[in-house]
Scaffold this motif. Structure first.
Motif, PDB file in Angstrom:
ATOM      1  N   ASP A 132      -0.027  14.050  30.803  1.00  0.00           N
ATOM      2  CA  ASP A 132      -1.337  13.935  30.254  1.00  0.00           C
ATOM      3  C   ASP A 132      -1.054  12.569  29.288  1.00  0.00           C
ATOM      4  O   ASP A 132      -1.977  11.853  29.159  1.00  0.00           O
ATOM      5  N   LEU A 133       0.001  12.577  28.640  1.00  0.00           N
ATOM      6  CA  LEU A 133       0.365  11.670  27.749  1.00  0.00           C
ATOM      7  C   LEU A 133       0.376   9.983  28.312  1.00  0.00           C
ATOM      8  O   LEU A 133      -0.190   9.131  27.958  1.00  0.00           O
ATOM      9  N   ILE A 134       1.175  10.138  29.358  1.00  0.00           N
ATOM     10  CA  ILE A 134       1.114   9.030  30.341  1.00  0.00           C
ATOM     11  C   ILE A 134      -0.144   8.586  30.870  1.00  0.00           C
ATOM     12  O   ILE A 134      -0.572   7.385  30.873  1.00  0.00           O
ATOM     13  N   ARG A 135      -0.909   9.515  31.530  1.00  0.00           N
ATOM     14  CA  ARG A 135      -2.460   9.208  31.955  1.00  0.00           C
ATOM     15  C   ARG A 135      -3.249   8.598  30.843  1.00  0.00           C
ATOM     16  O   ARG A 135      -3.696   7.561  31.009  1.00  0.00           O
ATOM     17  N   GLU A 136      -3.266   9.076  29.798  1.00  0.00           N
ATOM     18  CA  GLU A 136      -4.315   8.971  28.886  1.00  0.00           C
ATOM     19  C   GLU A 136      -3.933   7.403  28.054  1.00  0.00           C
ATOM     20  O   GLU A 136      -4.660   6.667  27.811  1.00  0.00           O
ATOM     21  N   SER A 137      -2.616   7.379  27.871  1.00  0.00           N
ATOM     22  CA  SER A 137      -2.239   6.105  27.360  1.00  0.00           C
ATOM     23  C   SER A 137      -2.207   4.867  28.257  1.00  0.00           C
ATOM     24  O   SER A 137      -2.509   3.710  27.844  1.00  0.00           O
ATOM     25  N   ARG A 151      -7.885  -0.539  29.106  1.00  0.00           N
ATOM     26  CA  ARG A 151      -8.874  -0.659  28.391  1.00  0.00           C
ATOM     27  C   ARG A 151      -8.742  -1.722  27.144  1.00  0.00           C
ATOM     28  O   ARG A 151      -9.833  -2.137  26.474  1.00  0.00           O
ATOM     29  N   ASN A 152      -7.519  -2.083  27.171  1.00  0.00           N
ATOM     30  CA  ASN A 152      -7.035  -2.975  26.026  1.00  0.00           C
ATOM     31  C   ASN A 152      -7.336  -2.178  24.655  1.00  0.00           C
ATOM     32  O   ASN A 152      -7.644  -3.024  23.881  1.00  0.00           O
ATOM     33  N   GLU A 153      -7.205  -1.108  24.575  1.00  0.00           N
ATOM     34  CA  GLU A 153      -7.431  -0.334  23.521  1.00  0.00           C
ATOM     35  C   GLU A 153      -6.045   0.292  22.647  1.00  0.00           C
ATOM     36  O   GLU A 153      -6.203   1.067  21.804  1.00  0.00           O
ATOM     37  N   LEU A 154      -4.928   0.063  23.465  1.00  0.00           N
ATOM     38  CA  LEU A 154      -3.505   0.479  22.665  1.00  0.00           C
ATOM     39  C   LEU A 154      -3.174  -0.741  21.970  1.00  0.00           C
ATOM     40  O   LEU A 154      -2.691  -1.763  22.687  1.00  0.00           O
ATOM     41  N   THR A 155      -2.875  -0.757  20.884  1.00  0.00           N
ATOM     42  CA  THR A 155      -2.319  -1.810  19.867  1.00  0.00           C
ATOM     43  C   THR A 155      -0.887  -2.009  20.191  1.00  0.00           C
ATOM     44  O   THR A 155      -0.288  -0.985  20.603  1.00  0.00           O
ATOM     45  N   PRO A 156      -0.134  -3.035  20.029  1.00  0.00           N
ATOM     46  CA  PRO A 156       1.244  -3.048  19.896  1.00  0.00           C
ATOM     47  C   PRO A 156       1.922  -1.897  18.920  1.00  0.00           C
ATOM     48  O   PRO A 156       2.873  -1.555  19.376  1.00  0.00           O
TER      49      PRO A 156
END
Length: 467
Positions: free
Chosen positions: A375-380, A386-391
């Motif tokens: 689930d963690l892998i899929r959602e992240s 979507r370019n919504e995960l910051t560095p």
């Protein structure tokens, strides 16, 4: 949340509370291999569940002191040595070495000690324990010169396996004088020498002979961990008579409760049947490596079902393990590339990581834990798309993965890239710069033929070994 474990002795899930007054040190004994052949994957299912247990306890802040024995004297090892024409020690040494190689291949942590039954200090301890039991009237030497444990002196015998002790005693249909033992259920502590033993024998107060299998573990466990253990593990086939006998011997010698929590893993099936050489479904780890699978793929396949449930091992299951690990690898590569050198910051997915460990708290619910990991892998991954995960969030996910993988030990090992592959990658980069796309594709195929996958990213080409 407290860790809960299913105790075979009580047949209940129980909160785990170690003997250590400070609540941190854990004494753990695990039954190891009989070194007369290469261990098979059924054996390794047990060793992997024990490894998962230790790793999770350590992730939760416990200090685990684990001991695993090596049975290097019994009927099987003696028979194997005689058949091979080797001394017992030379015969078993081959399989001891192979066992340690297999542990490393499967990424199983080494125990603190691997005592072998034939080591002089343990033979001495076995003899001393047997002598104590004889002196106390709990053991006796029979007409065959072997020494037996008197079951009638230990009324709790059978409680681990939930057996009726009366069923192990002769009935009126069997004449007592047909047996050299006082009771059909009495088990051997010391076996008198016979011709089949060859040169395998030690001197004792009862004559030349060798220890019984059960007393070996009692002697080694109490010698290295003390009279009381927190956890004792093994396969369900060890429950009776082996672990039952360990309890009786140890508690009669020490006067203390031998083990607080007994954990046993269920049988492994292969293609829905019991593993058997005659059925052609018998596998050692080495057999699977020869088929092209890796240690971590076998590890994944053997860990993905809760230890108390039967596991049906199949080759398609290994292929599924390969695919799942490839998915993990790709995810780790993505978040590592996104994280760069950023300082970690909280993510919207942190509760999934907490749920991973909480699932393992519940009697090592590995299927639930892996569900939360994917689930963690899929959602992240979706957030990355979507370019919504910051560095900074990616850096946090990378830290989270390291903590999870300290328990799972699934991450691929970094592979050294051969010089010829690096040269082809450099040529391909020049071809792409020259917009020679046909040559670029040809070079990519050459790289793939050498076992590597090249991916083009904004940070340049990334190489990963083919599964």
């Amino acid at each position: 949340m407290a860790i809960r474990l299913f105790n075979t002795y009580t047949r209940q899930l129980e909160d785990f509370t170690p003997l250590d007054p400070a609540g941190r040190a854990v004494k753990m004994y695990t039954c190891g291999p009989t070194v007369y052949n290469h261990a098979h994957i059924g054996n390794f299912r047990a060793y992997l569940f024990e490894d998962l247990l230790q790793r999770h306890l350590e992730a939760r802040g416990y200090n685990v002191d684990r001991v695993m024995n090596l049975t290097d004297v019994d009927d099987k090892t003696i028979r194997g040595a005689r058949t091979s024409g080797k001394r017992l020690a030379d015969f078993t040494a081959v399989y001891k070495d192979a066992f340690f190689q297999d542990l490393d291949t499967l990424r199983i942590q080494r125990a603190r000690a691997f005592p072998a039954a034939t080591e002089p200090q343990y033979i001495e301890r076995m003899i001393a324990m047997i002598q104590q039991l004889v002196n106390d009237g709990i053991a006796y030497q029979a007409e065959d010169k072997s020494v037996y444990f008197r079951l009638s002196k230990f009324p709790d015998y059978g409680k681990l396996a939930h057996l009726n002790l009366d069923e192990l005693r002769p009935t009126g249909r069997i004449a007592n004088d047909e047996y050299e033992k006082e009771s059909i259920g009495d088990f051997a502590l010391w076996k008198a020498w016979d011709e089949a033993d060859g040169d395998v024998a030690w001197d004792s107060p009862w004559g030349r002979g060798r220890p019984g299998w059960h007393i070996e573990c009692s002697a080694m466990a109490t010698a290295l961990l003390g009279p009381e253990l927190d956890i004792h593990c093994g396969g369900v086939d060890n429950i009776f008579p082996h672990h039952e006998a360990e309890i009786a011997q140890s508690e009669c010698c020490t006067g203390k409760k031998f083990v607080r929590y007994w954990l046993h893993c269920a049988h492994l099936m292969v293609d829905g049947q019991k593993m058997s050489k005659s059925l052609g479904n018998f596998y050692t780890l080495r057999d699977l490596l020869e088929k092209g699978y890796t240690g971590r793929e076998v590890r994944f396949a053997l860990l993905t079902v809760n230890y108390r449930l039967p596991l049906n091992f199949t080759i398609p299951g290994l292929e599924a393990a390969r695919s799942a690990l490839h998915r993990i690898d790709e995810w780790v590569d993505r978040i590592a590339a996104q994280a760069a050198e950023s300082k970690p910051a909280p993510t919207p997915f942190d509760t999934l990581a907490e749920k991973f460990f909480a699932a393992l708290d519940e009697d090592l619910n590995i299927s639930g834990a892996l569900g939360f990991l994917f689930d963690l892998i899929r959602e992240s991954n979706a957030a990355l798309d979507r370019n919504e995960l910051t560095p900074a969030q990616a850096a946090q996910l990378l830290l989270t993965w390291r903590k999870i993988d300290n328990v799972l030990a699934f991450e691929r090992e970094a592979a050294a890239v051969p010089p010829e592959v690096l040269a082809l990658v450099e040529q391909r980069q020049q071809a792409r710069a020259d917009k020679d796309w046909k040559k670029s594709d040809d070079l990519r195929d050459q790289i793939a033929a050498l076992g590597w996958i090249v991916k083009d990213t904004k940070d340049g080409p990334k190489l990963t070994p083919k599964a």
